[in-house]
Design a protein around this motif. Structure first.
Motif, mmCIF file in Angstrom:
data_model
loop_
_atom_site.group_PDB
_atom_site.id
_atom_site.type_symbol
_atom_site.label_atom_id
_atom_site.label_comp_id
_atom_site.label_asym_id
_atom_site.label_seq_id
_atom_site.Cartn_x
_atom_site.Cartn_y
_atom_site.Cartn_z
ATOM 1 N N GLY A 79 18.719 13.655 46.336
ATOM 2 C CA GLY A 79 19.109 12.437 45.629
ATOM 3 C C GLY A 79 18.557 11.212 46.330
ATOM 4 O O GLY A 79 18.299 11.239 47.539
ATOM 5 N N ASP A 80 18.307 10.174 45.562
ATOM 6 C CA ASP A 80 17.852 8.890 46.106
ATOM 7 C C ASP A 80 18.780 7.802 45.608
ATOM 8 O O ASP A 80 19.032 7.724 44.401
ATOM 9 C CB ASP A 80 16.447 8.542 45.588
ATOM 10 N N TYR A 81 19.247 6.979 46.517
ATOM 11 C CA TYR A 81 20.097 5.850 46.122
ATOM 12 C C TYR A 81 19.580 4.569 46.757
ATOM 13 O O TYR A 81 19.002 4.596 47.850
ATOM 14 C CB TYR A 81 21.535 6.056 46.589
ATOM 15 N N THR A 82 19.794 3.468 46.057
ATOM 16 C CA THR A 82 19.568 2.153 46.656
ATOM 17 C C THR A 82 20.890 1.404 46.648
ATOM 18 O O THR A 82 21.568 1.358 45.621
ATOM 19 C CB THR A 82 18.499 1.363 45.866
ATOM 20 N N VAL A 83 21.259 0.894 47.803
ATOM 21 C CA VAL A 83 22.493 0.107 47.925
ATOM 22 C C VAL A 83 22.076 -1.341 48.177
ATOM 23 O O VAL A 83 21.441 -1.644 49.191
ATOM 24 C CB VAL A 83 23.363 0.611 49.090
ATOM 25 N N LYS A 84 22.422 -2.206 47.227
ATOM 26 C CA LYS A 84 22.006 -3.606 47.346
ATOM 27 C C LYS A 84 23.238 -4.477 47.556
ATOM 28 O O LYS A 84 24.206 -4.381 46.802
ATOM 29 C CB LYS A 84 21.261 -4.004 46.070
ATOM 30 N N VAL A 85 23.190 -5.299 48.591
ATOM 31 C CA VAL A 85 24.310 -6.202 48.882
ATOM 32 C C VAL A 85 23.869 -7.637 48.614
ATOM 33 O O VAL A 85 22.788 -8.047 49.032
ATOM 34 C CB VAL A 85 24.752 -6.073 50.358
ATOM 35 N N VAL B 43 24.983 -0.185 43.394
ATOM 36 C CA VAL B 43 24.409 1.106 43.775
ATOM 37 C C VAL B 43 23.628 1.664 42.592
ATOM 38 O O VAL B 43 24.162 1.751 41.481
ATOM 39 C CB VAL B 43 25.511 2.107 44.188
ATOM 40 N N THR B 44 22.367 2.004 42.820
ATOM 41 C CA THR B 44 21.572 2.641 41.760
ATOM 42 C C THR B 44 21.020 3.958 42.292
ATOM 43 O O THR B 44 20.992 4.193 43.500
ATOM 44 C CB THR B 44 20.403 1.734 41.319
ATOM 45 N N GLY B 45 20.563 4.810 41.367
ATOM 46 C CA GLY B 45 19.968 6.088 41.760
ATOM 47 C C GLY B 45 20.906 7.241 41.473
ATOM 48 O O GLY B 45 21.891 7.096 40.747
ATOM 49 N N GLY B 46 20.619 8.395 42.044
ATOM 50 C CA GLY B 46 21.439 9.577 41.805
ATOM 51 C C GLY B 46 20.738 10.820 42.313
ATOM 52 O O GLY B 46 19.674 10.748 42.933
#
Ligand SMILES: [Zn+2]
Length: 366
Positions: free
Chosen positions: A176-182, A275-278
């Motif tokens: 899985g790939d996720y991007t966490v943006k703050v 949070v995007t991706g999965g």
């Protein structure tokens, strides 16, 4: 076989260069056509990637086809051959993509040619699928892979084998790939410090939390691999983001980690988190179907005088998709060597013949 592999390695095919990958697909299509018989070559056009290549070969017996699966793209940019030439050195063949997985394509060609010669035609139908985007996630080819797998009796994946003994792969982790943006709030670090909301500080706290999701006993790992944020030292940063790689050994762990990633809440309520991706590749689990296929391979290898091992690995391949559908899948049937994606990538020439014999034997018996 060495000369076939050399032909393929010397046509460079980085995933992001459509013209180059298409050029290799044409050369490979030509080689399959030369097998003769009523071969059907079908090119699946892809807009943003190279074209995918499907080859259907009829068999003498009416049986479900075996799907030989692989890819013709590599991770190496054009021009890599200048520093990493395709050469024979001490029983090894070197070059970009020689192990991952141009030797696998050559093994398909030679195993099929040998079967045709031995039986006066293939004993059963075979479908070959070579995709152009495996090294970049297989987004444009996944549907084709899955539809051909559903029609097949078994899927043989000619990705590199594991270790110096050439073990096959009976389990692969899902990926899985996720991007966490703050998002925080920018302010002058000297004049307005308290008006700012530091996105990097929030992200740092999130990274500790995210990394804690790792559960080694379950084979579940979470790796924060890339972070970015901020603009200048005298500005309270308004933005920061992290890119996260997740690996799971069992499909039943997918929902749990997905939920944890999706429900991240800000420590500082003045920050916003997106949070995007999965999970994009399911794990290839060692199901009874996979174990049975491995047992058949072991029996064939024993007849050929060697002991075939198996391995569970962390990396994903298109075999994850086919195994995820419940189709018996055996992976890592390709070349034996070392250094995939690295400057010392090579295969052991002495392993090629028995590898081809194993693949031919599997096509005959599964
Ligand atoms: Zn590969």
């Amino acid at each position: 076989m060495v000369s076939t592999i050399r032909d393929l390695v010397e046509i460079e095919s980085p995933s992001d260069n459509k013209a180059a990958v298409d050029g290799l697909a044409e050369a490979v299509a030509q080689k399959f056509s030369e097998l003769g018989g009523k071969i059907e070559v079908r090119v699946h056009p892809a807009r943003d990637f190279g074209n995918h290549l499907e080859v259907r070969l009829p068999g003498k017996a009416a049986a479900k086809p075996v799907l030989l699966l692989g890819h013709h793209d590599t991770v190496y940019p054009l021009g890599t051959l200048a520093t990493m030439p395709c050469r024979v050195v001490d029983g090894k063949l070197t070059g970009p993509g020689v192990l991952d997985m141009k030797s696998g394509i050559a093994l398909m060609l030679h195993a099929l040619a040998a079967l045709q010669q031995w039986h006066g035609g293939l004993p059963r139908p075979v479908t070959v699928l070579l995709v152009s985007d495996e090294e970049v996630g297989s987004d444009s080819s996944r549907a084709i892979t899955e539809s051909l797998a559903k029609q097949a009796a078994a899927v043989l994946v000619l990705e590199p084998s594991y270790g110096p003994q050439g073990a096959v792969k009976t389990a692969r982790k899902g990926v899985g790939d996720y991007t966490v943006k703050v998002t925080g709030k920018a302010a002058h670090a000297g004049l307005d410090f308290q008006k700012g909301v530091n996105a990097i500080l929030e992200l740092a706290r999130q990274i500790e939390r995210i990394s804690g999701f790792t559960d080694l006993k379950k084979g579940l790992t979470v790796n924060v691999g890339i972070v970015s944020g901020g603009s200048r030292t005298n500005v309270v940063p308004a933005e920061a983001s992290a890119q996260v790689d997740v690996r799971i050994a069992r499909m039943k762990d997918a929902a749990g980690i997905e939920k944890k990633m999706r429900s991240l809440r800000a420590f500082n309520r003045r920050c916003k988190i997106e949070v995007t991706g999965g999970i994009n590749r399911p794990p290839m689990e060692r199901t009874p179907g996979v174990a049975a296929l491995y047992a058949q391979a072991v029996a064939i290898a024993r007849e050929l005088g060697w002991k075939l091992g198996e391995a569970a690995v962390g990396g994903g391949s298109d075999g994850n998709f086919t195994a995820g559908l419940g189709i018996p899948t055996l992976d890592g049937l390709g070349g034996v060597g070392d250094g995939a994606h690295a400057p010392h990538e090579h295969i052991l020439i002495s392993e090629l013949a028995r590898r081809a014999a194993l693949i031919a034997g599997l096509i005959e018996t599964v």
